[in-house]
Design a protein around this motif. Sequence first.
Motif, short mmCIF file in Angstrom:
data_model
loop_
_atom_site.label_atom_id
_atom_site.label_comp_id
_atom_site.label_asym_id
_atom_site.label_seq_id
_atom_site.Cartn_x
_atom_site.Cartn_y
_atom_site.Cartn_z
N ASP A 32 6.71 24.58 8.26
CA ASP A 32 7.58 23.73 8.88
C ASP A 32 9.05 23.55 8.25
O ASP A 32 9.98 22.98 8.90
N PHE A 33 9.10 24.31 7.25
CA PHE A 33 10.33 24.16 6.32
C PHE A 33 10.76 25.37 5.74
O PHE A 33 10.40 25.50 4.72
N LEU A 37 0.79 -1.20 0.04
CA LEU A 37 -0.17 0.07 -0.09
C LEU A 37 0.71 1.18 -0.09
O LEU A 37 1.80 1.58 1.08
N PRO A 38 0.69 2.18 -1.26
CA PRO A 38 1.51 3.28 -0.97
C PRO A 38 1.40 4.23 0.05
O PRO A 38 0.28 4.42 0.51
N THR A 39 2.42 4.46 0.93
CA THR A 39 2.45 5.68 1.84
C THR A 39 2.86 6.98 1.37
O THR A 39 4.11 7.01 1.00
N TRP A 40 2.09 8.00 1.58
CA TRP A 40 2.22 9.27 1.30
C TRP A 40 3.14 9.94 2.24
O TRP A 40 2.89 9.73 3.37
N ALA A 41 4.20 10.74 1.82
CA ALA A 41 5.20 11.45 2.70
C ALA A 41 5.12 13.00 2.22
O ALA A 41 5.35 13.22 1.00
N TRP A 42 4.96 14.03 3.20
CA TRP A 42 5.21 15.39 2.62
C TRP A 42 5.60 16.32 4.06
O TRP A 42 5.51 15.80 5.10
N ARG A 52 19.19 27.03 3.29
CA ARG A 52 17.91 26.95 2.73
C ARG A 52 17.43 25.18 2.30
O ARG A 52 18.58 24.62 1.67
N PRO A 53 16.32 24.95 2.75
CA PRO A 53 16.00 23.39 2.30
C PRO A 53 15.88 23.30 0.83
O PRO A 53 15.01 24.21 0.39
N VAL A 54 16.51 22.30 0.52
CA VAL A 54 16.34 21.86 -1.07
C VAL A 54 15.55 20.66 -1.52
O VAL A 54 14.89 20.57 -2.65
N SER A 55 15.67 19.72 -0.68
CA SER A 55 15.18 18.38 -0.90
C SER A 55 15.12 17.48 0.29
O SER A 55 15.65 17.55 1.29
N LEU A 56 14.22 16.49 0.27
CA LEU A 56 14.12 15.54 1.26
C LEU A 56 14.40 14.17 0.50
O LEU A 56 14.04 13.62 -0.52
N ARG A 57 15.25 13.26 1.09
CA ARG A 57 15.62 12.03 1.07
C ARG A 57 14.96 10.87 1.95
O ARG A 57 15.08 11.27 3.14
N LEU A 58 14.22 9.84 1.19
CA LEU A 58 13.49 8.90 2.18
C LEU A 58 14.41 7.49 2.29
O LEU A 58 14.84 7.24 0.80
N ASP A 59 14.72 7.08 3.19
CA ASP A 59 15.27 5.83 3.40
C ASP A 59 14.39 5.09 4.09
O ASP A 59 14.14 5.04 5.46
N PRO A 60 13.98 3.82 3.55
CA PRO A 60 12.49 3.23 4.27
C PRO A 60 13.02 2.29 5.45
O PRO A 60 12.25 1.89 6.22
N GLY A 61 14.34 2.09 5.48
CA GLY A 61 14.74 1.23 6.46
C GLY A 61 15.08 -0.24 6.16
O GLY A 61 14.87 -1.04 7.16
N THR A 62 14.58 -0.62 5.02
CA THR A 62 14.49 -1.77 4.51
C THR A 62 14.68 -1.86 3.05
O THR A 62 14.44 -1.10 2.40
N ALA A 63 15.54 -2.96 2.51
CA ALA A 63 15.68 -3.21 1.04
C ALA A 63 14.33 -3.48 0.47
O ALA A 63 14.19 -3.50 -0.64
N ASP A 64 13.44 -4.03 1.26
CA ASP A 64 12.27 -4.60 0.70
C ASP A 64 11.19 -3.42 0.86
O ASP A 64 10.24 -3.43 1.14
N CYS A 116 12.96 13.56 -2.91
CA CYS A 116 11.79 14.27 -3.16
C CYS A 116 12.27 15.79 -3.27
O CYS A 116 12.95 16.32 -2.24
N ALA A 117 11.94 16.38 -4.44
CA ALA A 117 12.55 17.80 -4.60
C ALA A 117 11.41 18.92 -3.89
O ALA A 117 10.50 18.34 -3.62
N LEU A 118 12.15 19.92 -3.73
CA LEU A 118 11.33 21.15 -3.30
C LEU A 118 10.00 21.58 -4.29
O LEU A 118 10.58 21.71 -5.26
N ASN A 119 8.78 21.85 -3.79
CA ASN A 119 8.23 22.15 -4.52
C ASN A 119 8.10 23.67 -4.76
O ASN A 119 8.96 24.36 -3.95
N SER A 120 7.50 24.59 -5.67
CA SER A 120 7.64 25.90 -6.02
C SER A 120 7.14 26.69 -4.83
O SER A 120 7.65 27.89 -4.72
N ASP A 121 6.21 26.10 -3.95
CA ASP A 121 5.76 26.59 -2.90
C ASP A 121 6.37 26.70 -1.55
O ASP A 121 6.24 27.13 -0.59
N GLY A 122 7.67 25.97 -1.56
CA GLY A 122 8.49 25.70 -0.81
C GLY A 122 8.13 24.45 0.27
O GLY A 122 9.02 23.89 1.01
N SER A 123 7.19 23.62 -0.17
CA SER A 123 6.63 22.54 0.44
C SER A 123 7.43 21.38 -0.05
O SER A 123 8.15 21.55 -1.26
#
Length: 341
Positions: A216-217, A206-211, A240-252, A262-269
């Motif tokens: 806050d940023f 099941l896809p988990t959304w992250a934002w 200045r924050p520019v990107s977010l990297r997700l490491d799931p904690g498992t190779a699976d 995940c790149a920074l959106n135009s509104d800074g989110s």
Amino acid sequence: MRTRPGPTLAITVALIAASFAFPSVAVATITDNTQYEEDTGAGAQDQEINSQVRFNLSKNGRGKSTGPVTAVGNWTPPACWYEPKYTPKQKEQQYKDLLASPLFSGKKEAVEGMESRFKDGHPYTDFNKKKSGDGMFWTSVQDDTRSMDDHVWDCDEADFWADNGEAPKVANAIDAETLSGLAYGRIRVPDTKITLAPANSTKVNLPTWAWLDKADFHDVSVTASLQVAGWNLSATTTARPVSLRLDPGTADATTYPAGGECALNSDGSIGEPYAQGKAGRTPPCGVTYLRSSGDGVYHLKATVTWEITWEGSNGERGTFPNGTFGTEQDVTVQEVQAVNR
């Protein structure tokens, strides 16, 4: 005053004595409760150190969970530096204090060293009193927050004279870039606790959304300044924050986008909040776990990359290596339960 650790007390005392004649080392000790003189904004703070350098932290990261950024690559902020410290009269008093001090191992050598360098013309005569008011003796300062770093010993030049406004040709002598590097070392950024949907518990495949919300940023900055006779210089370092990297904690697991950056959106989110009707979509920033976490959890790490720039009050500006700061969140992943009829 700080000296290198030695195997015996005698060696340590000798090193202290030698510092009178050669590098006169001050240690920058940090406190966090002094109001910054030139910033009357709410919450303005400054770190007062045993140094002429002051740090304005009023626009630094706030909250219970902030931390320093780690520079990408091998670069680190200065662990020591040189700054104007002593007038001729103060340097002479330092010599008199040494003469009046109790006898200790190495005192004779220390006295002779000071006499030679600052009194007898090798290279300064009579503590350079003929130039009183025209400049100062510069000395090395060690940042006590970096006491375990071998680079605190890089500034081993003997105290030297520089005229007011003169930029000494010595590595780590205070200038706009060195001030900005010191400010870099005091940048604190907020943690990166991202919003997840489903929140902290999801199902296999099941896809988990992250934002991260823009509120806050945001950018943070620290200003370092030097204000003494002949010197009025400051530098502001901004992260200045520019990107977010997700490491799931498992190779699976599968990350979105591929690679988890995940790149920074135009509104800074970063990312996109989940809402009803998006269940069939692939999240622009997120993760799908392919295996249950069983009786445990996966440690999802979210690391933000911060772009670091600086600008001096003299118009100089530049960049430093990007910095990173990350935090972990526990995610429980359950198998989808099927009902057999």
